[in-house]
Design an enzyme around this catalytic site. Structure first.
Site, PDB file in Angstrom:
ATOM      1  N   ASP A 337      -2.105   6.430  -2.859  1.00  0.00           N
ATOM      2  CA  ASP A 337      -0.748   6.375  -2.328  1.00  0.00           C
ATOM      3  C   ASP A 337      -0.828   6.013  -0.845  1.00  0.00           C
ATOM      4  O   ASP A 337      -1.892   6.093  -0.221  1.00  0.00           O
ATOM      5  CB  ASP A 337      -0.075   7.734  -2.523  1.00  0.00           C
ATOM      6  CG  ASP A 337       1.419   7.681  -2.246  1.00  0.00           C
ATOM      7  OD1 ASP A 337       1.940   6.572  -2.044  1.00  0.00           O
ATOM      8  OD2 ASP A 337       2.053   8.747  -2.217  1.00  0.00           O
ATOM      9  N   ASP A 589      -1.383  13.281  -4.977  1.00  0.00           N
ATOM     10  CA  ASP A 589      -1.143  14.714  -4.791  1.00  0.00           C
ATOM     11  C   ASP A 589       0.165  15.198  -5.401  1.00  0.00           C
ATOM     12  O   ASP A 589       0.532  16.362  -5.240  1.00  0.00           O
ATOM     13  CB  ASP A 589      -1.156  15.068  -3.304  1.00  0.00           C
ATOM     14  CG  ASP A 589      -0.073  14.343  -2.516  1.00  0.00           C
ATOM     15  OD1 ASP A 589       0.665  13.523  -3.115  1.00  0.00           O
ATOM     16  OD2 ASP A 589       0.042  14.577  -1.292  1.00  0.00           O
ATOM     17  N   ASP A 593       1.616  11.602  -9.917  1.00  0.00           N
ATOM     18  CA  ASP A 593       0.278  11.007  -9.870  1.00  0.00           C
ATOM     19  C   ASP A 593      -0.628  11.503 -10.992  1.00  0.00           C
ATOM     20  O   ASP A 593      -1.747  11.001 -11.161  1.00  0.00           O
ATOM     21  CB  ASP A 593      -0.396  11.326  -8.527  1.00  0.00           C
ATOM     22  CG  ASP A 593       0.319  10.705  -7.346  1.00  0.00           C
ATOM     23  OD1 ASP A 593       0.709   9.525  -7.467  1.00  0.00           O
ATOM     24  OD2 ASP A 593       0.494  11.383  -6.323  1.00  0.00           O
TER      25      ASP A 593
END
Length: 873
Positions: A337, A589, A593
């Protein structure tokens, strides 16, 4: 079949039977209720059926000892020594037995310590499930689940047991680990036809599968080895999954076994033809076979991994299982990310603008009305938190939120139904500008220009739109239409200090970084460009949806930025990259995800992540920092590099010395070395190599993942082995022709020389550089090598010389051996450069890895691990 009568005796069902029955019937059969079991009932059932586990990480002393004794050569040598004892060769037999005991003990102690480190690592990690017990939701360890427990499931979770679904909302599971089907399976509580295949059990969620979407509640019908996944996993054995590294060790061991068998047979036949005693010939040939085999290789590998886990912990990297270290070192693509890794992750509210770009407090007020809670209850939504902080935690006066549709990644917006001070109702929608503008009527061109301007500057932008809704008391996604654009909320998340340096470190490690973000493509590309990461063309979630798997695989190879992606899109990107044989790491996180974390070869999360993300990850970073990750990758590669050093040294020097012994036995009227001396030589050499895990590794050895290459190892052995043998034969000539040594003196001289060359050649083999000058070994390795040589040189002059068959060496012979050893090391250094020049000329790309279904089952089974023995099925 009467389900109730069956489960009166045992509170569990086969999932196929449960799938065909009504949910109420299944609950009754399991003596359970919609509000779950009580704590006491669960404890009684756990005692009756055992833990919900298919693996054990308990260290069993006898199992570790058994692995040391598993060598058929050691057993055969011990038996032969016993026979020779009863035929009068008692001293030699006792010495051989003593050396064998020391060798086994050395391997046992080191492997046991490493296994204890692995056990401690497993015990530190918990995988939990949300269970309703006594009507209250609580988290329990997955291994404590029992038949009859009522479990709640949400996106990204691994189904902890075989469940009969009681209720579900848009629920789907990825069942590829069981069925091989990549498409998620939609689920429903309705019973299926009796005898349905495993892939058709839509009324059940199967252990080991991953929740792909929606939520559900189900009752546990089978656990552990009685679940369908458990039966398959137990069929693969109770040991932890075999990695590529371990598979390479197994193939390497088979290579050595073939070499040892050929040498042993040849030497035995030759000695018989020379009319030497049968037992002497057998002991000598078996000692040669043991000598060529790196007996402590498993201990060296285990010690390396255990040492590596401690080193990683000091670098703020926690691995859940020791084998994860190899996956970490193998990684050559990182998908991550943007927020918190490339950027600071501290999102700051910058401005509220109307469609023309003019500051507007009313747009900020509308944005606050569509948030989930207040400053203390925004659930970790960073954008909403920044809004409340900008408003000093004060909501717009006189407004009341009547209903809320939370943000989700499919709609890419959230909305609220609000009552104004005058009693009228208003819908406020807030989300990704593309999604909000698509639901608006006419949008002025100046609004699009304002939006593009802020995207190009790297700002995160949220669009806010409204619609009058007088008389409306509820809210659904269908109400988010014909909106009027109110304006934009602009946020800033600046690039992280040090992120550019971390990206350079990852590039130096040969790792390609790709960005998967829910943000706008222009924003992600701007951040990448600012950090020196060429962004190239971006793929959006819509683009990904239009590509089939083959097209996405080709596109993903050349794409750096994937923007406006859903959780399913992230997982598809990871799977597409894996199809190229790349080793993929995914860093995330959030709940969104989890699917990608499960799909990756190594899932990476942070200690502050959501529980679902931490549960899905293989490795936890104590800081969300790519620099910390680079440390972890380098440590994984260092461990592999040091293990390969042991393999290369062992195969080349052992093969050379044993080949020399075989050749010498052809021309000498006596055995060139006694069996006990060969074993003692091997024991001392191996003991000195146990410090290899502490050695330094040259930077160039860390620049790309290293993989097992049996062909390279074979070439190395066949190149340096004969070089060593040629030098040994030269040493033999010096001792026979110049010093006229007898049997005892010859054996003593060669024992000292061979041990010195084996122990000291490590400094040449451990690096491609000039040793000591451009590549320094670790102090423990230096001291252990020098110590082994010193012990070997002292033995012929010690009180043990007589029993071991040694004779004190004259000073002239000692000086000659020192010169020979120095010349040998110089020769090896020159040969090293010739070998690597040829090796580089024929170097090829690393082999493509194809992870099989077996590998995935083994890896998934690791989360169902228990510290005690498993119950029989």
């Amino acid at each position: 079949m009467d389900l109730v009568s069956v489960t009166t005796r045992a509170p569990e069902l086969r999932v196929g039977e449960a799938a065909a029955e009504d949910a109420k019937v299944v609950l009754a059969a399991l003596a359970s209720r919609p509000d779950g079991l009580s704590g006491g009932e669960a404890a009684e059932r756990l005692a009756a059926v055992g833990p919900n586990a298919v693996r054990t990480h308990h260290v069993r002393v006898l199992a570790v000892l058994g692995r040391q004794l598993r060598s058929a050569l050691l057993i055969l040598l011990a038996v032969t020594a016993g026979v020779s004892y009863f035929f009068g060769e008692r001293t030699g037999a006792i010495i051989i037995a003593g050396i064998l005991v020391l060798s086994v003990a050395l391997g046992f102690v080191n492997e046991y310590r490493a296994e204890k480190a692995a056990q401690a690592l497993h015990s530190r990690v918990r995988h939990t499930a949300v269970v309703i017990r006594g009507g209250a939701a609580t988290e329990v360890d997955v291994t404590d689940l029992v038949p009859g427990d009522v479990v709640r499931l949400a996106l990204g979770q691994v189904v902890p047991a075989d469940l009969r679904l009681l209720e579900c909302t848009a629920f789907a599971c990825d069942e590829s680990v069981l069925t091989g089907e990549s498409a998620p399976a939609d689920k429903s509580p309705e019973p299926v036809a009796a005898g349905a295949a495993l892939a058709e059990l839509i009324s059940c969620a199967l252990m080991g599968t991953v929740v792909h979407g929606g939520s559900a509640t189900g009752v546990v019908v089978a656990t552990g080895g009685r679940a369908e996944f458990g039966r398959i996993a137990l069929g693969l054995g109770e040991r932890q999954p075999e990695t590529d590294f371990q598979a390479g060790l197994r193939r390497f061991s088979m290579l050595l076994l073939k070499v040892a068998a050929a040498l042993t047979t040849g030497i035995f036949v030759i000695n018989l033809l020379l009319h030497r005693p049968l037992l002497d010939a057998l002991l000598f040939s078996l000692a040669i076979a043991v000598g060529i085999t790196p007996q402590l290789l498993p201990a060296v590998v285990s010690t390396s991994l255990a040492t590596g886990s401690r080193q990683l912990a000091r670098r703020k990297v926690l691995v859940k299982r020791l084998v994860c270290i190899e996956d970490l070192g193998d990684m050559d693509v990182l998908v991550t990310d943007k927020t918190g890794t490339l950027t600071e992750g501290r999102i700051r509210f910058e401005a509220a603008l109307d469609p023309a770009g003019t500051p507007s407090d009313s747009v900020l007020a509308l944005g606050l009305l569509a948030t989930e809670g207040d400053l203390d209850q925004v659930g970790g939504n960073a954008l909403d938190t920044a809004l409340w902080e900008a408003a000093a935690g004060k909501p717009p006066g006189g407004h009341h939120q009547l209903a809320l549709l939370p943000f989700d990644h499919d709609r890419q917006l959230g909305s609220a139904l609000v009552e104004r001070p005058d009693g009228s109702h208003l819908i406020v929608a807030k989300g990704a500008p593309e999604a909000v503008l698509a639901r608006c009527g006419d949008v002025a061109e100046e609004a699009a220009a304002v939006l593009q301007e802020h995207f190009a500057a790297g700002s995160r932008v949220v669009a806010v739109a409204t619609r009058d809704a007088d008389g409306q008391t509820s809210l659904a996604a269908a109400d988010e239409y014909r909106l009027h654009l109110a304006g934009f909320l602009v946020f800033l998340d600046p690039p992280k200090t040090g992120a550019a340096a971390s990206l350079r470190r990852l590039a130096d490690l040969g790792i390609t970084v790709k960005i998967c973000t829910g943000d706008n493509a222009l924003v992600a590309q701007k951040v990448c460009a600012d950090l020196g990461l060429p962004p190239g063309r971006a793929l959006t979630g819509r683009d990904i949806g239009e590509l089939d798997d083959d097209q996405l695989t080709r596109a993903a190879e050349t794409t750096t930025v994937f923007a406006r992606v859903s959780p399913q899109d992230k997982a598809r990107v990871v799977r597409a990259l894996r199809r190229r044989g790349r080793d993929i790491g995914f860093l995330g996180d959030g709940v969104n995800d989890a699917l990608a974390l499960h799909a990756a070869d190594v899932g990476l999360s942070v200690d502050t992540a959501t529980d679902v993300a931490k549960d899905a990850a293989d490795v936890l970073l104590l800081e969300k920092d790519l620099g910390v990750l680079a440390d972890g990758v380098a440590e994984g590669r260092r461990i592999f590099a040091n293990t390969i050093k042991y393999v290369l040294m062992g195969t080349s020097s052992n093969f050379g010395n044993m080949f020399s012994a075989a050749g010498a036995s052809l021309v000498l009227p006596f055995l060139p070395m006694l069996p006990s001396q060969i074993l003692l030589n091997n024991l001392l050499y191996d003991a000195g190599q146990l410090t290899i895990p502490t050695d330094h590794v040259d930077p160039e050895q860390l620049r790309a993942p290293s993989h097992w290459d049996i062909a390279f190892i074979r070439r190395f052995m066949l190149f340096f082995g004969p070089v060593s043998s040629v030098f040994d034969f030269l040493t033999f000539a010096v001792m026979i022709e110049i010093f006229h040594t007898g049997a005892a003196l010859f054996r003593s001289g060669w024992f000292v020389e061979s041990l010195a060359t084996q122990a000291l050649v490590v400094f040449a083999i451990r690096t491609r550089r000039v040793p000591f000058y451009r590549s320094r070994p670790s102090r423990p390795l230096l001291f252990s090598a020098v110590g082994v040589v010193s012990v070997g040189a002292a033995l012929p002059m010690s009180p043990l010389a007589g029993p071991l068959g040694f004779q004190s060496l004259p000073l002239r012979l000692v000086l000659a051996l020192v010169v020979m050893v120095v010349l040998y090391l110089v020769l090896i250094e020159g040969a090293k450069h010739v070998f690597y020049a040829r090796a580089d000329a024929r170097a090829a790309l690393p082999p493509v890895r194809h992870r099989t279904l077996r590998h995935r089952i083994q890896r998934r089974a690791g989360r169902f691990s228990h510290p005690g023995p498993l119950r029989p099925r």
